[in-house]
Scaffold this motif. Sequence first.
Motif, PDB file in Angstrom:
ATOM      1  N   SER A  52     -12.959  14.244  -6.888  1.00 22.56           N
ATOM      2  CA  SER A  52     -11.722  13.794  -7.502  1.00 22.56           C
ATOM      3  C   SER A  52     -11.433  12.364  -7.044  1.00 22.56           C
ATOM      4  CB  SER A  52     -10.577  14.721  -7.093  1.00 22.56           C
ATOM      5  OG  SER A  52      -9.335  14.155  -7.446  1.00 22.56           O
ATOM      6  N   VAL A  53     -11.358  11.437  -8.001  1.00 19.28           N
ATOM      7  CA  VAL A  53     -11.045  10.045  -7.693  1.00 19.28           C
ATOM      8  C   VAL A  53      -9.705   9.714  -8.333  1.00 19.28           C
ATOM      9  CG1 VAL A  53     -11.738   7.642  -8.020  1.00 19.28           C
ATOM     10  CG2 VAL A  53     -13.470   9.381  -7.577  1.00 19.28           C
ATOM     11  N   GLY A  54      -8.819   9.095  -7.574  1.00 23.06           N
ATOM     12  CA  GLY A  54      -7.517   8.765  -8.116  1.00 23.06           C
ATOM     13  C   GLY A  54      -6.966   7.473  -7.558  1.00 23.06           C
ATOM     14  N   LEU A  55      -5.939   6.965  -8.238  1.00 24.16           N
ATOM     15  CA  LEU A  55      -5.264   5.743  -7.820  1.00 24.16           C
ATOM     16  C   LEU A  55      -3.879   6.132  -7.330  1.00 24.16           C
ATOM     17  CD1 LEU A  55      -6.061   2.749  -7.890  1.00 24.16           C
ATOM     18  CD2 LEU A  55      -4.869   2.562 -10.054  1.00 24.16           C
ATOM     19  N   VAL A  56      -3.507   5.665  -6.143  1.00 25.76           N
ATOM     20  CA  VAL A  56      -2.187   5.959  -5.590  1.00 25.76           C
ATOM     21  C   VAL A  56      -1.449   4.643  -5.359  1.00 25.76           C
ATOM     22  CG1 VAL A  56      -2.831   8.159  -4.537  1.00 25.76           C
ATOM     23  CG2 VAL A  56      -3.119   6.067  -3.232  1.00 25.76           C
ATOM     24  N   GLY A  71      -7.438   2.732   1.441  1.00 20.43           N
ATOM     25  CA  GLY A  71      -7.402   3.983   0.705  1.00 20.43           C
ATOM     26  C   GLY A  71      -7.713   5.144   1.624  1.00 20.43           C
ATOM     27  N   SER A  74     -11.358  12.391   1.832  1.00 17.66           N
ATOM     28  CA  SER A  74     -11.348  13.665   2.544  1.00 17.66           C
ATOM     29  C   SER A  74     -12.507  13.708   3.531  1.00 17.66           C
ATOM     30  CB  SER A  74     -11.460  14.818   1.550  1.00 17.66           C
ATOM     31  OG  SER A  74     -12.695  14.733   0.849  1.00 17.66           O
ATOM     32  N   HIS A 108      -8.513  11.111   5.648  1.00 21.03           N
ATOM     33  CA  HIS A 108      -7.139  11.613   5.628  1.00 21.03           C
ATOM     34  C   HIS A 108      -7.215  13.139   5.650  1.00 21.03           C
ATOM     35  CE1 HIS A 108      -3.138  12.673   4.487  1.00 21.03           C
ATOM     36  NE2 HIS A 108      -2.781  11.429   4.203  1.00 21.03           N
ATOM     37  N   LEU A 111      -6.000  15.590   2.763  1.00 18.23           N
ATOM     38  CA  LEU A 111      -6.624  15.698   1.440  1.00 18.23           C
ATOM     39  C   LEU A 111      -7.387  17.005   1.262  1.00 18.23           C
ATOM     40  CD1 LEU A 111      -7.832  12.033   0.816  1.00 18.23           C
ATOM     41  CD2 LEU A 111      -5.836  13.204  -0.125  1.00 18.23           C
ATOM     42  N   VAL A 116     -12.507  14.267  -2.154  1.00 20.39           N
ATOM     43  CA  VAL A 116     -11.414  13.491  -2.746  1.00 20.39           C
ATOM     44  C   VAL A 116     -11.476  12.054  -2.255  1.00 20.39           C
ATOM     45  CG1 VAL A 116      -8.899  13.286  -2.928  1.00 20.39           C
ATOM     46  CG2 VAL A 116      -9.937  15.545  -2.796  1.00 20.39           C
ATOM     47  N   ARG A 118      -9.026   8.469  -2.735  1.00 24.89           N
ATOM     48  CA  ARG A 118      -7.795   7.885  -3.262  1.00 24.89           C
ATOM     49  C   ARG A 118      -7.804   6.386  -2.963  1.00 24.89           C
ATOM     50  NH1 ARG A 118      -7.918  11.566  -5.970  1.00 24.89           N
ATOM     51  NH2 ARG A 118      -6.681  13.444  -5.860  1.00 24.89           N
ATOM     52  N   ARG A 120      -5.937   2.504  -3.675  1.00 30.36           N
ATOM     53  CA  ARG A 120      -4.629   1.916  -3.943  1.00 30.36           C
ATOM     54  C   ARG A 120      -4.759   0.778  -4.948  1.00 30.36           C
ATOM     55  NH1 ARG A 120      -0.875   4.159  -0.699  1.00 30.36           N
ATOM     56  NH2 ARG A 120      -1.612   5.028   1.274  1.00 30.36           N
TER      57      ARG A 120
END
Length: 155
Positions: A52-56, A71, A74, A108, A111, A116, A118, A120
């Motif tokens: 899972s790749v995401g932008l926070v 960033g 996990s 982190h 997570l 995962v 994340r 920024r």
Amino acid sequence: SDPPAALPTAADVRKWVGSLDHIRIPSKFASRLGLVLSSSVAALRLPNDKVSVGLVPDIEENGCVFSDGIGAISISLAKKISWSIGLSFVPSCFQIRYSGVKGLVAIHPGLGDQDVARFRKSMVKFESGHDVLEILNWSKPQAAYLNRQVIAILS
């Protein structure tokens, strides 16, 4: 025999790099192009059906960005990265480049057990379809020494 493959042109390389068209300042353009051409180790393809790749959002207050370029990943993804680049230990953070994103990712624990990543907003330098997570450097164990100043602080 087959004819030799044609060498890529400068336009081919720029297309492969990603979208730098919005960058109008020559020094910034050269800097972003240098991101892609710097030495790195390919680690993993992201995203895939298991990552899972995401932008926070960045952490900002009073016009200051406190999370600039940082960033999170996990522990399970950190283990896979470590294994894929041949490390015998799992570093706490990696200096990365991925699809126009550059910066540092730290483990982190919040997570969870899934793979995962994340990133920024401050880590996104340009848009690119390049889907390989590249590692430029990682944290390494170092010896620590106490001196009088540190001892005074700790007392």
